[in-house]
Design a protein around this motif. Structure first.
Motif, PDB file in Angstrom:
ATOM      1  N   ILE A   1      45.954  39.990  39.791  1.00 27.87           N
ATOM      2  CA  ILE A   1      44.645  40.060  40.445  1.00 27.87           C
ATOM      3  C   ILE A   1      43.581  40.513  39.444  1.00 27.87           C
ATOM      4  N   GLU A   2      43.973  41.417  38.548  1.00 25.50           N
ATOM      5  CA  GLU A   2      43.022  41.960  37.579  1.00 25.50           C
ATOM      6  C   GLU A   2      42.762  41.004  36.415  1.00 25.50           C
ATOM      7  N   LYS A   3      43.703  40.124  36.129  1.00 22.98           N
ATOM      8  CA  LYS A   3      43.585  39.277  34.933  1.00 22.98           C
ATOM      9  C   LYS A   3      42.300  38.451  34.912  1.00 22.98           C
ATOM     10  N   PRO A   4      41.923  37.761  35.999  1.00 20.90           N
ATOM     11  CA  PRO A   4      40.666  36.994  35.955  1.00 20.90           C
ATOM     12  C   PRO A   4      39.445  37.877  35.679  1.00 20.90           C
ATOM     13  N   VAL A   5      39.466  39.109  36.195  1.00 22.95           N
ATOM     14  CA  VAL A   5      38.349  40.022  35.963  1.00 22.95           C
ATOM     15  C   VAL A   5      38.286  40.397  34.482  1.00 22.95           C
ATOM     16  N   VAL A   6      39.447  40.749  33.941  1.00 22.00           N
ATOM     17  CA  VAL A   6      39.519  41.139  32.534  1.00 22.00           C
ATOM     18  C   VAL A   6      39.046  39.996  31.649  1.00 22.00           C
ATOM     19  N   ASP A   7      39.531  38.793  31.912  1.00 23.28           N
ATOM     20  CA  ASP A   7      39.127  37.624  31.114  1.00 23.28           C
ATOM     21  C   ASP A   7      37.641  37.341  31.280  1.00 23.28           C
ATOM     22  N   GLY A   8      37.141  37.485  32.513  1.00 16.50           N
ATOM     23  CA  GLY A   8      35.725  37.227  32.766  1.00 16.50           C
ATOM     24  C   GLY A   8      34.819  38.211  32.046  1.00 16.50           C
TER      25      GLY A   8
END
Length: 397
Positions: free
Chosen positions: A372-379
């Motif tokens: 769930i956190e990965k897209p936020v981190v990448d963004g």
């Protein structure tokens, strides 16, 4: 008697850690004392305010009776005459003497509360002249205690300084006079003393917005590191670094946040819940965020990406105690909210869409959180790319 003393200590404004430590010292002291016959009764000289030597036996240190607290007329005086200043000095000197006596914890606790109460008035505010004279005298009286007193005495002295600094801040009066007490607390090896030293530093710093005390500012990060990133000390350090109007305060806050974020790569630092304060302060649209330069914004957002990534990995491991797991979850949620705030202030709708699921992980399984956190981190890293490190850039052929 021991239980009564411990209950009294636990009921004070001191944090649980300091109360536990003080109670342990009381118990240890009582255990170490040999059983002896009751002391001879003391003879009190009427009107002297002090006890003389016992009726029989060796001479003892005079016992100071509870001093008369300053009256409203003194606390609200626009100008203090020399006799008024002398009465303030005597009240503080006598109260601090009682505060530092390890053989009478009841008197110490009463004097601690009396000294705090001396900095306020009910129902009206105290005058600037009185509060300035009060803090000047208090700092002078507390410095010897902070230098050579017992841990119990130092904690009590630091509690007084912290609460008086808070009262000065509320009254709109600079608490700079208490800087030596804050500095001594921050330099102390005891966690309990350092916690209240940091509280005093917060009161001093926040009572002087825009003009922080440079010595205290330099001690804050050092104290957190010397106390192994202690959670309570870190939390108070974040409270001390809230001045959005000073570049040095902001710079110190970013450095402290980085030290804490880096610790998540190898585990979880004490009280991870505290680190939500840093992301909140640094990304507040009407606060520090507007004062950051482009390089600082990039650094802050990448620190946020790092803590989301490492914190999610620690949360997914499930190897931490329940209270730590709960703190990690709250940290991740509130840090994602900071991303949403930045996405809104920069009009980055894509980043906002990626961060929205991350603020709703309350019911998610821990093992699912990293995804769930990965897209936020990448963004975040895409929106705030870091420049390549020197020596790592690939030259074009």
């Amino acid at each position: 008697m021991i239980n009564r003393r411990c209950r009294l200590l636990a009921s004070t404004p001191c944090r649980a850690a300091a109360s536990i430590l003080l109670c342990a010292l009381v118990v240890a002291q009582a255990i170490a004392q040999p059983v002896t016959a009751p002391p001879a009764p003391t003879v009190v000289i009427p009107g002297s305010g002090a006890a003389s030597r016992p009726a029989s036996g060796p001479a003892t240190v005079p016992t100071i009776n509870r001093p008369q607290a300053p009256v409203t007329a003194l606390k609200t005086a626009a100008v203090l005459t020399p006799p008024m200043v002398a009465s303030v000095n005597k009240f503080i000197a006598d109260s601090v003497t009682r505060l530092a006596k390890d053989d009478d914890t009841d008197a110490a606790a009463i004097s601690r509360n009396d000294l705090i109460a001396g900095s306020v008035d009910n129902p009206g505010p105290v005058s600037v002249a009185y509060l300035t004279a009060y803090m000047t005298s208090l700092a002078r009286a507390l410095q010897p205690v902070m230098a050579t007193g017992s841990i119990r005495a130092k904690v009590n002295a630091a509690i007084v300084a912290a609460r008086v600094a808070e009262n000065a801040q509320t009254a709109g009066v600079p608490a700079s006079w208490l800087q030596p007490i804050a500095a001594a607390g921050l330099a102390d090896k005891s966690d309990a003393v350092a916690i209240w030293g940091m509280k005093t530093a917060a009161g001093v710093m926040n009572s002087m917005p825009g003009v922080p005390n440079p010595k205290l500012l330099g001690q804050i990060l050092d104290a957190v590191q010397k106390h192994n990133l202690n959670g309570a000390i870190t939390d108070e350090a974040y409270n001390a670094l809230r001045d959005a109007n000073n570049p040095q305060v902001i710079d110190t806050l970013i450095k402290l946040y980085k030290v804490r974020v880096d610790a998540y790569a190898n585990g979880v630092p004490p009280d991870p819940y505290s680190d939500r304060k840093a992301s909140g302060l640094l990304t507040a649209a009407v606060g520090m965020w507007a004062k950051l330069n482009a390089a600082q914004k990039t650094q802050v957002m990448n620190l946020i990406a790092n803590i989301l990534e490492a914190g999610a990995a620690q949360y997914a491991s499930g190897k931490h105690p329940p209270e730590v797991m709960e703190q990690l979850k709250t940290l991740l949620i509130d840090t994602a909210k900071a991303v949403v705030i930045v996405a809104g202030s920069t009009n980055n709708k894509d980043l906002d869409a990626k961060a929205q699921p991350a603020i709703r992980i309350s019911n998610a399984k821990p093992q699912d959180v990293p995804e769930i956190e990965k897209p936020v981190v990448d963004g975040v890293r895409q929106a705030f790319p870091q420049p390549p490190a020197i020596g790592n850039a690939n030259p074009k052929p």
